[in-house]
Design a protein around this motif. Structure first.
Motif, PDB file in Angstrom:
ATOM      1  N   GLN A  35       0.852  -1.179   0.000  1.00  9.12           N
ATOM      2  CA  GLN A  35       0.000   0.000   0.000  1.00  9.12           C
ATOM      3  C   GLN A  35       0.891   1.233   0.000  1.00  9.12           C
ATOM      4  N   LYS A  36       0.783   2.001  -1.077  1.00  7.66           N
ATOM      5  CA  LYS A  36       1.575   3.229  -1.188  1.00  7.66           C
ATOM      6  C   LYS A  36       3.057   2.949  -0.962  1.00  7.66           C
ATOM      7  N   ASP A  37       3.536   1.865  -1.577  1.00  6.04           N
ATOM      8  CA  ASP A  37       4.953   1.457  -1.514  1.00  6.04           C
ATOM      9  C   ASP A  37       5.396   1.063  -0.109  1.00  6.04           C
ATOM     10  N   GLN A  38       4.453   0.710   0.777  1.00  3.79           N
ATOM     11  CA  GLN A  38       4.781   0.263   2.117  1.00  3.79           C
ATOM     12  C   GLN A  38       4.167  -1.112   2.368  1.00  3.79           C
ATOM     13  N   VAL A  39       4.785  -1.863   3.267  1.00  6.87           N
ATOM     14  CA  VAL A  39       4.251  -3.174   3.628  1.00  6.87           C
ATOM     15  C   VAL A  39       2.943  -3.003   4.382  1.00  6.87           C
ATOM     16  N   ALA A  40       1.922  -3.775   3.967  1.00  3.21           N
ATOM     17  CA  ALA A  40       0.639  -3.768   4.664  1.00  3.21           C
ATOM     18  C   ALA A  40       0.236  -5.201   4.943  1.00  3.21           C
ATOM     19  N   ALA A  41      -0.453  -5.405   6.061  1.00  2.00           N
ATOM     20  CA  ALA A  41      -0.904  -6.739   6.450  1.00  2.00           C
ATOM     21  C   ALA A  41      -2.409  -6.855   6.226  1.00  2.00           C
ATOM     22  N   ASP A  42      -2.809  -7.861   5.467  1.00  2.00           N
ATOM     23  CA  ASP A  42      -4.219  -8.121   5.205  1.00  2.00           C
ATOM     24  C   ASP A  42      -4.598  -9.423   5.905  1.00  2.00           C
ATOM     25  N   ALA A  43      -5.336  -9.306   7.016  1.00  2.61           N
ATOM     26  CA  ALA A  43      -5.766 -10.483   7.788  1.00  2.61           C
ATOM     27  C   ALA A  43      -7.268 -10.685   7.674  1.00  2.61           C
TER      28      ALA A  43
END
Length: 508
Positions: A158-166
């Motif tokens: 997301q927006k070049d950043q790590v995001a966690a989808d749980a």
């Protein structure tokens, strides 16, 4: 209201994940070319952090604020039965087992077995019979539940950043029993409520718990990103840790790739010739960091531009430098340079004339720098005088290690080439004794003194970021010369489990 706000945020977070997952970040055909920093966490580290997952979920349950549940049901011959469950909260909770697996489908599978939870609250119900007979009552209730949780966490961009989808979350109930006023065997009316309320409770708990877990996963991902961004920043100098490639999950490790570009005022940094490959890192340790030589050179430029490469020495420190060796040659040189002036009335200034050039070699980190040294005296009742000025190119190989929560730098193979040399007491420059003395002093005393100061400054900086809270075991700092050079930091660690819990207690 707090819970409602959090649930809205959680739902909004899920929508954001779905939107960004459908419009993934684009990195081009050769994403590793822009990679300056790599972080690899192997399965043993994931297993260790999974112990904290159980604590996080316990904290989430205990701080949850479940919505009121209302319903109505028509019963043959009995009319309508309406009910409402309010003030639902967790009274007790325990987790028997938690397992984690890294899957090739780019997901982290977390299986939490036998979650036992007791909820309490108030049940209000109304019964209107076919002959207008009415009954309204409120009783305290307790819900006894046992369930398993299956959470599949995907790392997205997301927006070049790590995001966690749980959001891929499942609850399987083994038991869900409604006890009214502590009565384990309710009458036929209470049994009626138990039967059709239990189904509603399962749906509500699954929705609320899974939404809360997804909310926490994203919040913790943001928290880790904030920690990382803060760790690589000191005042107005920082590193861009945005992603250069999609996070990678394999059976034995997970890995993220970051740009590592220097952020400093209007300084422009470009890096697109990294030849990082996952094969450069192994899987025998818990945590790995791969750092490109480019990072160190651009950081050196930023530090130089920020005027930090300046050192002033006076008084006892200056005396310790010049009197490290008690020889006749040292005594004569000191008397010649300082003209009998006390060290307390003298000052030495050391600064870099250009940004240091850094190259990574198997034997260590080679630092080449053009340095100026100026010594001034302040005779009593006289004008200050500059008695010594020299410019020298210093090349030194440094080996780094980390032990007992301290960074240690060991200088090897130093080489000093004088470019400019001016001494008031030797205007002709024909006396080699002063230059020879200064060269020996810089090599044996000056460089170790500067190295020691850098050690203390960097250790203090890292501790201010919280590195000393971790128990780091057997760290290795390995330098390699390939594709411009790189450093591999590999280590095992113990996680300070109070950090996440303290954060959660403040946020939820």
């Amino acid at each position: 209201m707090l819970w409602a706000g959090r649930m809205r945020l959680g739902t909004f977070g899920i929508l954001l994940v779905l939107v960004h997952a459908s419009a993934a970040c684009e990195f081009g055909p050769f994403p590793y070319r822009a990679t300056g920093i790599v972080c690899r966490m192997t399965k043993p580290a994931a297993l260790l952090l999974n112990q904290e997952t159980a604590r996080v979920i316990q904290a989430a349950f205990r701080n949850a604020r479940f919505p009121n549940i209302t319903g109505e049901r028509s019963m043959r011959l009995l009319g309508k039965v309406a009910y409402g469950l309010t003030n639902i909260q967790v009274n007790d909770l325990s987790i028997e087992q938690s397992k984690v697996e890294l899957k090739e489908d780019n997901a982290i599978h977390i299986a939490i077995k036998n979650v036992t939870a007791f909820f309490k609250g108030t049940l209000t119900y109304g019964y209107a019979g076919a002959w207008f007979f009415q009954l309204f009552h409120s009783v305290d209730f307790e819900i006894e539940s046992s369930m398993d949780l299956q959470i599949n966490v995907k790392l997205t961009c997301q927006k070049d950043q790590v995001a966690a989808d749980a959001s891929d979350c499942y609850l399987a109930f083994h038991k869900l029993v409604l006890h009214l006023q502590g009565d384990k065997e309710p009458g036929w009316l209470k049994k009626l409520f138990t039967d059709f309320i239990s189904f509603t409770l399962k749906i509500v708990f699954k929705t609320e718990v899974c939404s809360e877990i997804n909310f926490l996963a994203q919040m913790l991902a943001d928290y880790v990103l904030d920690l990382a961004a803060n760790f690589v920043r000191d005042e107005n100098i920082g590193l861009d840790i945005s992603l250069s490639s999609v996070p990678l999950i394999k059976a034995n490790y997970l890995e993220s790739h970051h740009k590592g570009l220097v952020l400093y005022q209007n300084y422009s940094d470009v890096f697109n010739n990294s030849l990082f490959s996952p094969s450069l890192l192994t899987e025998s340790r818990m945590l790995y960091f791969w750092l490109s030589e480019h990072i160190f050179n651009t950081l050196a430029s930023a530090v130089f531009l920020d005027k930090r490469l300046v050192l002033t020495i006076s008084g006892e420190k200056l005396q310790a430098l010049f009197e490290a060796e008690d020889t006749e040659a040292r005594w004569k040189a000191v008397q010649t340079i300082f003209q009998g002036t006390s060290y307390n009335d003298s000052v030495a200034k050391v600064w870099s004339l250009a940004h240091p050039q850094i190259s990574l070699q198997p034997e260590g980190t080679v630092v080449k720098s053009l340095v100026a040294v100026e010594v001034s005296i302040f005779p009593v009742g006289e004008e200050p005088q500059m008695v010594l000025y020299m410019e020298k190119e210093i090349t030194v190989t440094i080996q780094a290690a980390y032990a007992e929560k301290k960074l240690m730098l060991h200088a090897l193979d130093s080489r000093i080439d004088f470019k400019v040399f001016k001494c008031t007491a030797d205007a002709s420059g024909n006396d080699p004794s002063i230059r020879n003395f200064l060269q020996a002093m810089i090599s044996r005393v000056g460089i170790p003194e500067v190295t020691s100061r850098i050690e203390r400054a960097l250790t203090s900086l890292m501790n201010s970021k919280g590195l000393n809270l971790f128990e780091i075991r057997n760290p290795e700092i390995i330098t390699r010369k390939a594709s411009g050079g790189y450093i591999i930091v590999q280590l095992d660690f113990s996680f300070p489990n109070h950090l996440l819990l303290d954060f959660l207690e403040k946020k939820i």
